[in-house]
Design an enzyme around this catalytic site. Sequence first.
Site, mmCIF file in Angstrom:
data_model
loop_
_atom_site.group_PDB
_atom_site.id
_atom_site.type_symbol
_atom_site.label_atom_id
_atom_site.label_comp_id
_atom_site.label_asym_id
_atom_site.label_seq_id
_atom_site.Cartn_x
_atom_site.Cartn_y
_atom_site.Cartn_z
ATOM 1 N N SER A 141 28.467 49.327 30.672
ATOM 2 C CA SER A 141 29.830 48.802 30.766
ATOM 3 C C SER A 141 30.262 48.557 32.202
ATOM 4 C CB SER A 141 30.800 49.776 30.105
ATOM 5 O OG SER A 141 30.914 50.972 30.848
ATOM 6 N N THR A 151 34.437 50.422 30.757
ATOM 7 C CA THR A 151 34.945 50.316 32.115
ATOM 8 C C THR A 151 34.949 51.724 32.669
ATOM 9 O OG1 THR A 151 36.421 48.511 31.470
ATOM 10 C CG2 THR A 151 37.098 49.763 33.386
ATOM 11 N N THR A 191 34.229 47.330 36.262
ATOM 12 C CA THR A 191 33.694 47.013 34.927
ATOM 13 C C THR A 191 32.779 45.794 34.949
ATOM 14 O OG1 THR A 191 34.372 46.607 32.624
ATOM 15 C CG2 THR A 191 35.569 45.421 34.314
ATOM 16 N N ARG A 241 35.519 34.658 32.404
ATOM 17 C CA ARG A 241 36.589 35.483 31.810
ATOM 18 C C ARG A 241 36.851 36.692 32.715
ATOM 19 N NH1 ARG A 241 36.941 41.137 30.183
ATOM 20 N NH2 ARG A 241 38.460 41.296 28.510
ATOM 21 N N VAL A 242 38.115 36.942 32.974
ATOM 22 C CA VAL A 242 38.504 38.092 33.784
ATOM 23 C C VAL A 242 39.350 39.016 32.921
ATOM 24 C CG1 VAL A 242 39.853 38.822 35.787
ATOM 25 C CG2 VAL A 242 38.376 36.817 35.949
ATOM 26 N N GLY A 243 39.007 40.289 32.905
ATOM 27 C CA GLY A 243 39.763 41.268 32.132
ATOM 28 C C GLY A 243 40.855 41.918 32.965
ATOM 29 N N ASP A 244 41.263 43.085 32.524
ATOM 30 C CA ASP A 244 42.362 43.782 33.186
ATOM 31 C C ASP A 244 41.935 44.538 34.436
ATOM 32 O OD1 ASP A 244 40.882 45.434 31.372
ATOM 33 O OD2 ASP A 244 42.389 46.993 31.624
ATOM 34 N N THR A 267 41.271 51.490 30.315
ATOM 35 C CA THR A 267 39.984 50.988 29.837
ATOM 36 C C THR A 267 40.217 50.442 28.425
ATOM 37 O OG1 THR A 267 39.345 53.152 28.938
ATOM 38 C CG2 THR A 267 38.644 52.662 31.189
ATOM 39 N N GLY A 268 39.292 49.642 27.949
ATOM 40 C CA GLY A 268 39.448 49.078 26.617
ATOM 41 C C GLY A 268 39.758 47.595 26.655
ATOM 42 N N GLY A 327 40.862 44.430 27.521
ATOM 43 C CA GLY A 327 41.579 44.007 28.716
ATOM 44 C C GLY A 327 42.695 43.030 28.452
#
Length: 362
Positions: free
Chosen positions: A90, A212, A230, A240-243, A263-264, A266
Site C-alpha cells: 500500500s 496508506t 501511499t 489519480r490523486v487520493g487524499d 487512511t482508506g 481517499g
Amino acid sequence: MNHIDRRSFLAAGAAAAAAASCTPLRATPAAGRQTTRTDADAATRPCVISSGNGMPAVTRAMEVLNGGESPTDAVVKGVVLVENDPDDMSVGYGGLPNEHGVVELDSSVMDGPMHKAGAVAALQNIKNPSRVALRVLRDTDHVMIVGEGALQFARAHGFQEENLLTPKARKAWLKWKRNLNPNDDWLDDAQRLIPAKAQSNSANDIPFTWGTIHCAAVDTNGDLSAVTTTSGLSYKLPGRVGDSPIVGAGMYVLNDVGAAGATGRGESVIQSCGAFQVAQNMANGDDPETACLKVLTWIADHTKRQDLLNANGQPNFEVTMYALRKDGAYGSATMHGPRKFAVHDGNEPRLLECARLFETMN
Ligand code: GLY
C-alpha cells in the site's frame, strides 16, 4: 441502519460543537484502547501514533525524537521504513500500481511550528515520496508538486530512480488485468489454458488496497508534525490523486491544537476535508477519538451514491481517522473495523483497537 446506538454518541457536552448535519452515532468501546494519557504525562514525554501498518514507523520516530530531532524529521524517518518495505503493498516500493502497471506515489508532510506543508502526487520511480515532500516543505515556497514536475524535482535533489514494481505487485496487477472483463482478450483465471495445479485459487484473492501509512508525533515542547504516504488506490486511473498528499484531507496539523490524518477511501476523505475537520473538532473541544468519529459520521451522512452504500445504507468502504492532541492524548476511529492503530508514548510501541462507527461492513 444497522449502526451502533445512534443516540448516545453525541450526548456529551462536546457534541454541541458538531456540525449541524452530523447524525449522532456511537463507537463500540474497544477492549484495551487507551486514548488519553494522564495530566502528569501530558507534554512531558513525546508521543507518536500511526496507522496499523506503522509499528516500525512509531518505533523509529520515537528513537529520532529521543535523539533530539524535530517531530517532522521523526515522522518522515519513521514512514520511510514502511515505504522501503517490499511486502507492504500500500506504500512506496512494492505498492500496487495503476491500471497500466506503473507505481504512482503520493505523500504530504506538515511541520506544526512553521505551519508549512510539502507534498508530491503521482510521483513515479522514487520510492520515498515522503522525503521528496519534505524537500518541497523545506526548500520551496510551494506546497505541492505533481507528476513529471515532482520527478524532476526529486532528480534535482539526488533521489535515486528505480522501478518500484516488485514481482509480487506485478503478478497481482496481471491477475487483476486478466480477471477484469470476461469478454476481453485476457483469459480469466477460470479460463486459462494452464495445468489446473498451476491455477491460483480464484480471482477473489487479488490484492486490493486504499492502504496508506499515516504518522503523527508530538515532542516534549508540544510541537507537532504529521506525514501521510501511499501508493494510493490499487489499479487506479493513471494520474489519480487520493487524499494522502492533500493538505487538510490526508493529513493536517494545527500546532496549538493537534495533528490528524486519514487512511482508506481517499475520495471520501478529500470530499470531507477529513484531517482538517478532525483538527477543528479538537480545537472545538472534542477529545481525539470523538473528533475522528464525528468526521466518519459526516462522511456517512454525505455518502449519497447507491453503489457506495451497503444494504443498511452505510458506506460500504473503509476510512480510518487518526488524531494526536498537543497534550499527547490520542485516538483513532474507523468506519467498520475491526482495525488497529499503532502508538508509542515513550514506553513501548503497541497496537490498539480503533473505535468503530458501525459494527459490521454488511
Ligand atoms: N487513502 C489513500 C488513497 O485513497 O489514495
